[in-house]
Design a protein around this motif. Sequence first.
Motif, PDB file in Angstrom:
ATOM      1  N   GLU A  48     -24.704   7.241  89.755  1.00  0.00           N
ATOM      2  CA  GLU A  48     -24.040   8.519  90.039  1.00  0.00           C
ATOM      3  C   GLU A  48     -23.839   8.689  91.539  1.00  0.00           C
ATOM      4  O   GLU A  48     -22.789   9.183  91.992  1.00  0.00           O
ATOM      5  CB  GLU A  48     -24.847   9.684  89.473  1.00  0.00           C
ATOM      6  N   TYR A  65     -28.508  13.568  81.086  1.00  0.00           N
ATOM      7  CA  TYR A  65     -29.128  14.265  82.215  1.00  0.00           C
ATOM      8  C   TYR A  65     -29.877  15.498  81.705  1.00  0.00           C
ATOM      9  O   TYR A  65     -29.385  16.198  80.819  1.00  0.00           O
ATOM     10  CB  TYR A  65     -28.033  14.689  83.203  1.00  0.00           C
ATOM     11  N   PRO A  66     -31.097  15.809  82.206  1.00  0.00           N
ATOM     12  CA  PRO A  66     -31.839  15.116  83.279  1.00  0.00           C
ATOM     13  C   PRO A  66     -32.851  14.093  82.779  1.00  0.00           C
ATOM     14  O   PRO A  66     -33.683  13.632  83.552  1.00  0.00           O
ATOM     15  CB  PRO A  66     -32.550  16.282  83.961  1.00  0.00           C
ATOM     16  N   LYS A 107     -21.102  10.630  85.756  1.00  0.00           N
ATOM     17  CA  LYS A 107     -22.344  11.386  85.692  1.00  0.00           C
ATOM     18  C   LYS A 107     -23.330  10.642  84.800  1.00  0.00           C
ATOM     19  O   LYS A 107     -22.959  10.135  83.741  1.00  0.00           O
ATOM     20  CB  LYS A 107     -22.101  12.795  85.137  1.00  0.00           C
ATOM     21  N   ARG A 160     -27.236  17.724  92.270  1.00  0.00           N
ATOM     22  CA  ARG A 160     -26.685  18.489  91.138  1.00  0.00           C
ATOM     23  C   ARG A 160     -26.943  19.977  91.346  1.00  0.00           C
ATOM     24  O   ARG A 160     -26.109  20.813  90.994  1.00  0.00           O
ATOM     25  CB  ARG A 160     -27.325  18.033  89.823  1.00  0.00           C
ATOM     26  N   THR A 205     -29.010   6.028  86.821  1.00  0.00           N
ATOM     27  CA  THR A 205     -29.205   7.173  87.722  1.00  0.00           C
ATOM     28  C   THR A 205     -28.565   6.926  89.081  1.00  0.00           C
ATOM     29  O   THR A 205     -27.790   7.751  89.578  1.00  0.00           O
ATOM     30  CB  THR A 205     -30.708   7.461  87.900  1.00  0.00           C
TER      31      THR A 205
END
Length: 440
Positions: free
Chosen positions: A65, A390-391, A386, A375, A62
């Motif tokens: 990113e 996600y998420p 990325k 985002r 996470t």
Amino acid sequence: MAEAKLKKSIGFGAALSTVAGTVIGTGVFFKASAVTESTGTVSLSMLAWLIGGLITICAGLTAAELAAMYPETGGLTKYIEYSYGPFWGFLAGWAQAVVYFPANIAAISIAFGTQFVNLFGLKAIYIIPAAIICVITIMTINFISVKVAGKVTTIALICKLIPLVAIVVLGFFHSGSEAFSLFPVTAGSGSPFFTALGQALLATMFAYDGWIHVGNMAGEMKNPKRDLPLAIAIGIAIVMVVYLLVNGVFYWIKPISEISGNLNIASDVSNVIFGEIGGKIITIGILISVYGGLNGYIMTGMRVPYVMGLKNKLPFGKYLSKLNKSGVPYISGIVQFVIAFFMILSGKFDAITNMLIFVIWLFYTMAFWAVIKLRRQQPDLQRSYKVPLYPLIPIIAIIGGLFILISTVITQFGITMIGLLITILGIPFYVYLNKKYDLN
């Protein structure tokens, strides 16, 4: 004049080794005692190491990113500043400068002192003096030569792998403890399951810490979109397997009662596996590993108040930003040593690590939420990487962070409030400096 750009020269192999090398540190040798003391059972202890690793993988994927979006010096402080504004960025930097790095320095030096005293059969009263001398010697090396300090880290990287490999390879050939059992997963008598798990997870987070720095290389990677998530996921997974195996050996050889609260468990197990002389050699390897890990935190730690001082983001910034003849921010280093010194005097390894993990995970969790926030607010912003799935992955990281923070407040209220208070003390300094220098 054209803006200088980072060279994209880092491949997958270099990224993978950086992940593993950064994360593996002091915690694997010294946190089994706290995890076991919290859980009371082998099964829940091993589960805590597993869940801690999985949370760390999600956290690393996470935060990467944000690192890919802002590939510049500053790391976590910059992520928070860009996502929430200069006030929160300042507070993140303040927390790292006065809590996170000094507390790491204090905790690791106490671990060194504990292991040093154990190796030479000295009395416990010598732990704190040994810890202080350890910090002073590394600080002196750093003040004299950055190059020599860098070599210390390199040597220590090799030395910390030797005890781990030796313990894992030969440990399971030794006769096992009858109490070794992975199922059913239960907490010790009198301990609520989730309370015990929360405390144990907090302990594992110190051992897994360091992953936030990995994302800083995103701007120098040849193919960050492909290689960064692979390096993080595989690298931390390797670390997790190593931690599970090493702790598995501890529980295989020693009963719970001899592991709980015992900071010398790695040394004790080494004595059983390799005999007294072999055990001492392994302990020396652990000491060198801890010494190098401490050197890494001192090298990087003193540069946080230095950078903040350059930007007038700390009181007495003009002094903190001074360099000696070797180009080292020596006043910043001295300030962090003074803070660490008072923490060392407490002699409380686990209390110090609990405080620093609570404080830093406040900002880690903010960073995880920032990925979702940005985002939504800036969907068209260029992202070379990325976070996958996600998420889901960010949500797991956020939930893991919240669980760690809430359970820490419940079970370690006093120490968390101290960490929080020191962090909040940065607010009046921000107000004063903002009026004087306009930090916005």
